[in-house]
Enzyme design. Sequence first.
Site: not given
Ligand SMILES: NC(=O)C1=CN([C@@H]2O[C@H](COP(=O)(O)OP(=O)(O)OC[C@H]3O[C@@H](n4cnc5c(N)ncnc54)[C@H](OP(=O)(O)O)[C@@H]3O)[C@@H](O)[C@H]2O)C=CC1
Ligand SMILES: O=C(O)CCC(=O)C(=O)O
Length: 348
Positions: A5, A44-45, A88, A122, A274
Amino acid sequence: MGGGKGGADFDPKGKSDNEIRRFCYAFMKELSRHIGADTDVPAGDIGVGGREVGYMFGAYKSIRNQWEGILTGKGGSWGGSLIRPEATGYGLVYYVEHMIQYASGGKESFAGKRVAISGSGNVAQYAALKVIELGGTVTSLSDSKGAIIATSEKGFTPEIIDVIADLKLNRKALSDLTNSSEYGSQFKYIEGARPWKHCGQVDVALPSATQNEVSAEEAEALISQGAKFIAEGSNMGCTQEAIDIFEASRKEKKGSAIWYAPGKAANAGGVAVSGLEMAQNSQRLKWTSEEVDEKLKQIMKNCFENGLETAKEYVTPKEGEFPSLVAGSNIAGFKKVAQAMHDQGDWW
Ligand SMILES: NC(=O)C1=CN([C@@H]2O[C@H](COP(=O)(O)OP(=O)(O)OC[C@H]3O[C@@H](n4cnc5c(N)ncnc54)[C@H](OP(=O)(O)O)[C@@H]3O)[C@@H](O)[C@H]2O)C=CC1
Ligand SMILES: O=C(O)CCC(=O)C(=O)O
């Protein structure tokens, strides 16, 4: 894909697309020396979606003069997989559907369940859409500035999720929605809060914003509000203190406990698709949405059953107790890595 990561402390909020593009180019200038379709494949993340992946992919091609599947989450017309954006959130809901079915002996599903979700990016958006499709009611979402709670019985609708997706694409705050004359009356905005203590009666909680977003106090609040299932969409969404409370409930209250699923299992649908994107890139072909969704469903089923059966084998639950999905998923993951290390002579 590869187990690493990484990130940057560049804050994209308030930046123009061109500033973000220039940052992505500079980032890829160094990263391109370390990644490859058969070494490490970033995705992405938080804060990194299709736009940023596009800028980084374009940078890689111009630096290396090569088309390779070195990033996932690519756009549909240039090597991306259908269903990767949804994977996800959808995968999380598929996983929890198995928890509900197991706990209810096949009698219940998401239909009629009240579901509190945090985040509005997301993962949260697509988890919410799938919950609604399966007949559940989404009662909350949040962002880094605060939480919004639906005030009507119908909760969030797919139309509202679309509006939120647009807001978030433009890096705006959820308070813009609650301040609007069109939608304001349907939601309560609580500045600086997370949803858990404010969402009222709840059956399922899906932390889907960021790490450490459920404290011990919030874990107790969720239990007292009736939550029976909690599964992390976010990575390390619950604090260790909250996990201890959920695991203690699982042991003490048996069939009426709250049941906790860790993100390493429940949110694995993203990295899994992915992997499917990489498989399609290697074959130079593209599967339909239905094909990818079907594979995702099967992967989440296997992921649930693997954690469940491994827990039964190594941490045998007492009569009437749900198996520990956190122990089962940890042990299943460890076994796979340890076996591969052993077989590849990396054991000593
Ligand atoms: N995208 C993926 O495929 C995957 C994501 N994840 C995990 O899921 C979680 C969300 O990811 P994803 O949806 O992709 O990210 P996004 O950037 O699309 O969304 C993140 C969300 O969390 C909020 N946020 C960010 N930082 C904080 C904080 N410090 N306190 C409260 N809220 C916060 C953001 O608010 P704001 O809009 O105000 O910034 C936004 O609503 C993460 O933990 C990520 O690691 C896990 C597996 C796969
Ligand atoms: O798509 C991926 O490979 C990573 C997705 C992700 O952000 C995670 O699993 O934490």
